[in-house]
Design an enzyme around this catalytic site. Sequence first.
Site, short mmCIF file in Angstrom:
data_model
loop_
_atom_site.label_atom_id
_atom_site.label_comp_id
_atom_site.label_asym_id
_atom_site.label_seq_id
_atom_site.Cartn_x
_atom_site.Cartn_y
_atom_site.Cartn_z
N CYS A 1 -19.45 -4.70 -15.76
CA CYS A 1 -19.31 -5.60 -17.11
C CYS A 1 -18.40 -6.63 -16.99
O CYS A 1 -18.35 -7.33 -18.03
CB CYS A 1 -19.01 -4.41 -18.31
N GLU B 1 0.69 -1.22 -0.11
CA GLU B 1 -0.09 -0.06 0.04
C GLU B 1 0.85 1.23 0.04
O GLU B 1 0.85 2.02 0.89
CB GLU B 1 -1.00 0.08 1.20
N CYS C 1 -14.17 -0.56 -15.28
CA CYS C 1 -13.34 -0.44 -16.37
C CYS C 1 -13.37 1.38 -16.87
O CYS C 1 -14.19 1.74 -16.27
CB CYS C 1 -13.80 -1.36 -17.43
#
Length: 177
Positions: A132, A73, A172
Amino acid sequence: MFAGKSEELVRRVRRARLAHRGVVVVNHALDVRAGGGRVASHSGLEVPSATVAGAGEIPGLVEPGTELVAIDEAQFFGPELVPVAVALADAGLVVVVAGLSVTFDGSPFEPLPALMAVAERVDKLTAVCMVCGRDAAYHVRVARGVALDGGADAAAPVAAHVGGAESYEARCRAHRG
Ligand SMILES: [Zn+2]
């Protein structure tokens, strides 16, 4: 987020340990997901880690015999991590850094872009878009229950941060806005 970065970091640390290489694992005190003192992946793998408040503490963790420094991180460390990581690599150590390279609004998230520029090798991991299923290089903040198109369970990006890690979703390029 959700791309398996910590998973990959833990995998490399475990392989190095199996090879009897001296390994130091570092996470930032601001990273409280695993409760401190360890780096954990979403799938449950974990390794002990040293928790520090800033990049300046990392060189002090290196002992004789340390060959690999793994930093998780990295976005929590900010730009000061870059000269620290470069100095360790210049000293002959293998430095493995995992972190977010983009912010929730799609901007470069230092220090990852700067580290990617000077690294010998970059593996860009992508998550799966929650809408998606395509490769997701972005993550957005979402609010559960906010109607996007009339559906009560739809998730919509919101400007305000409303919770913990569960309020982010991988998206996306087509579904990040
Ligand atoms: Zn999508």
